[in-house]
Motif scaffolding. Structure first.
Motif, short mmCIF file in Angstrom:
data_model
loop_
_atom_site.label_atom_id
_atom_site.label_comp_id
_atom_site.label_asym_id
_atom_site.label_seq_id
_atom_site.Cartn_x
_atom_site.Cartn_y
_atom_site.Cartn_z
N LEU A 51 -71.42 -59.82 -22.14
CA LEU A 51 -71.91 -61.00 -21.57
C LEU A 51 -72.41 -60.51 -19.79
N ALA A 52 -73.56 -61.00 -19.70
CA ALA A 52 -74.21 -60.48 -18.25
C ALA A 52 -74.13 -61.79 -17.54
N GLY A 83 -64.38 -55.79 -15.33
CA GLY A 83 -65.03 -56.57 -16.05
C GLY A 83 -64.78 -56.33 -17.62
N ALA A 84 -63.67 -55.41 -17.77
CA ALA A 84 -63.25 -55.29 -19.21
C ALA A 84 -62.17 -56.04 -19.54
N ASP A 94 -66.73 -57.86 -22.40
CA ASP A 94 -67.13 -57.21 -21.25
C ASP A 94 -67.99 -58.29 -20.42
N LEU A 95 -67.80 -58.23 -19.01
CA LEU A 95 -68.36 -59.18 -18.27
C LEU A 95 -69.09 -58.43 -17.25
N ARG A 121 -68.28 -56.07 -13.98
CA ARG A 121 -68.76 -54.44 -13.81
C ARG A 121 -70.32 -54.31 -13.44
N ARG A 122 -70.66 -53.77 -12.65
CA ARG A 122 -72.15 -53.53 -12.26
C ARG A 122 -72.80 -52.44 -13.27
#
Length: 269
Positions: A51-52, A83-84, A94-95, A121-122
């Motif tokens: 997911l973004a 984000g994991a 994952d975000l 996470r970037r």
């Protein structure tokens, strides 16, 4: 495997319901939503959800980490990557935040206060996803009737993201995954060249996505369009070893990449 991944996706979307407008489905599950009408030798399969997050429309409350932990998610104690997240049933979610929307520079964590530094996470390449997306209904695959409405990245945005993913791993061959190249093959087969080129041109024209899209077009040339023996073409074919026609896939994905680049070039004239 994909049944469990879809269930975890729906769990995450429920957890982030208050931020629905900022969440965009990317990754393999998004690819399959766009390519399900086409036939491929490899069955749809993924063990995770991606997911973004568009921070431009992300609210302050609830905090992402609070929303996820309240729904039973935990940060992956093994990877320790921002984000994991891991669902209550052990499925990865994952975000990620596009690099250009990730705030103050850091190695991996997206800096999106007031949300915590480990929430997301970037990731370079997802800028296209926050420009090119449409609302879709995502349904459960285990017959329980669950569903959710979510923004889904378009084929061109997914192509950009996948090309960046492969490109950043070229120098670390052990991190390359043939399935990523095969997903690019799926996208190029299931989307007309004209439609893909038109959407790509829109991404090139948008300030947020122009740079990453330009890099992706270059990667499409070097990884796929240079011929069936180029790295991406070989990877796409190799993914079908034992179940499909690797040589045909390698040749086909290279031709489709050449066709797309030619269409993009023609639009410039």
């Amino acid at each position: 495997m994909i049944v469990e991944a879809r269930a975890a996706l729906l769990d995450a979307l429920d957890a982030l319901a208050a931020h629905q407008d900022s969440v965009i489905l990317v990754g393999a599950q998004a690819v399959y939503l766009h390519t399900g009408q086409a036939s491929f030798a490899i069955a749809e399969a993924t063990k995770d959800s991606d997911l973004a997050i568009d921070t431009r429309v992300l609210g302050d409350s609830p905090l992402i980490e609070d929303a996820m932990t309240s729904a039973g998610f935990v940060l992956d104690p093994t990877s320790r990557q921002p984000g994991a997240w891991i669902s209550p049933k052990g499925v990865p979610v994952d975000l990620m935040v596009p690099e250009l929307l990730s705030g103050k520079r850091s190695r991996r964590a997206a800096k999106i206060p007031p949300h915590g530094g480990q929430a997301a996470r970037r990731t370079v390449g997802l800028e296209a996803a926050v420009v090119d997306h449409n609302s879709r209904t995502v349904e459960s695959l285990d017959g329980d009737g669950r569903s959710a409405i979510v923004q889904v990245a378009g084929p061109a945005a997914l192509l950009v993201a996948k090309l960046h993913k492969i490109g950043e791993r070229v120098e670390s061959p052990d991190r390359l995954n043939d399935k990523d190249a095969h997903d690019i093959y799926r996208l190029l087969v299931a989307t007309t060249t004209v439609d893909m080129a038109t959407a790509t041109r829109r991404l090139l024209a948008d300030d947020l996505s122009s740079d990453v899209t330009r890099v992706a077009v270059g990667l499409l040339h070097t990884l796929f369009a240079e011929g069936p023996e180029s790295l991406g073409s070989v990877m796409a074919g190799r993914a079908e070893e034992g179940v499909g026609q690797p040589a045909l896939v390698s040749a086909s994905v290279s031709f489709l990449a050449q066709d797309l680049l030619a269409e993009l070039s023609g639009m410039d004239t």
